[in-house]
Design an enzyme around this catalytic site. Structure first.
Site, mmCIF file in Angstrom:
data_model
loop_
_atom_site.group_PDB
_atom_site.id
_atom_site.type_symbol
_atom_site.label_atom_id
_atom_site.label_comp_id
_atom_site.label_asym_id
_atom_site.label_seq_id
_atom_site.Cartn_x
_atom_site.Cartn_y
_atom_site.Cartn_z
ATOM 1 N N CYS A 194 -0.030 1.247 6.934
ATOM 2 C CA CYS A 194 -0.472 1.533 5.844
ATOM 3 C C CYS A 194 -1.851 2.400 5.898
ATOM 4 C CB CYS A 194 -0.761 0.116 4.819
ATOM 5 S SG CYS A 194 1.005 -0.536 4.719
ATOM 6 N N GLU A 211 0.707 -1.016 -0.070
ATOM 7 C CA GLU A 211 0.119 -0.008 -0.137
ATOM 8 C C GLU A 211 0.832 1.193 -0.032
ATOM 9 O OE1 GLU A 211 -2.419 -3.029 2.257
ATOM 10 O OE2 GLU A 211 -0.406 -2.689 2.073
#
Length: 150
Positions: free
Chosen positions: A80, A49
């Site tokens: 993330c 991510e």
């Protein structure tokens, strides 16, 4: 989601990192993509991510991904997830969850549990310090007329 899985398989099959991939879309078009590169870059922040956010921001020339969505092969870890919030991404789509990641050896769920604790009860030691320049620094930021807020 197939594009996210393509990134994840690329990471696994080329020994770049863990089994995770992510893509970011805006208006139905992929603007960023990333696979997990933790072990190949020796960078614990090189999650799929994060790599996708970096790619999208680089491609668009901005740190603000408002109106974008992220598709990830797994529920984002706390790091993330925080980056997704900071990037102003509006929606998260994921397949596997933190418990499934935990079952194959990843500590996402453990970190989620730690974050729910008061800092005094976490395994990681937290100590707040006083410094005479702290107020001055925030005051300078507050009055700065050419700052770029985020």
């Amino acid at each position: 989601m197939d594009a996210a899985f393509k990134e994840a398989y690329h990471s696994v099959r080329n020994n770049l990192g863990g089994p995770f991939g992510a893509v970011i879309l805006r208006d139905g078009k992929i603007i960023g993509k990333g696979g997990n590169l933790v072990s190949s870059l020796n960078d614990p922040t090189a999650h799929a991510e994060i790599m996708a956010i970096r790619d999208a921001c680089s491609n668009l020339g901005t740190f603000d991904l408002e109106g974008a969505v992220i598709c990830s092969t797994c529920e984002p870890c706390p790091m993330c997830l925080s980056a997704i919030y900071w990037a102003n991404i509006s929606s998260v789509y994921y397949v596997s969850d933190r418990h499934e990641a935990e079952a194959i050896g990843f500590k996402d769920n453990d970190i989620y549990k730690e974050l729910n604790l008061d800092p005094s009860r976490r395994r990681l030691s937290f100590t707040r310090l006083d410094h005479p320049r702290a107020v001055e620094l925030f005051r300078e930021w507050t009055v700065k007329s050419d700052k770029i807020t985020y």
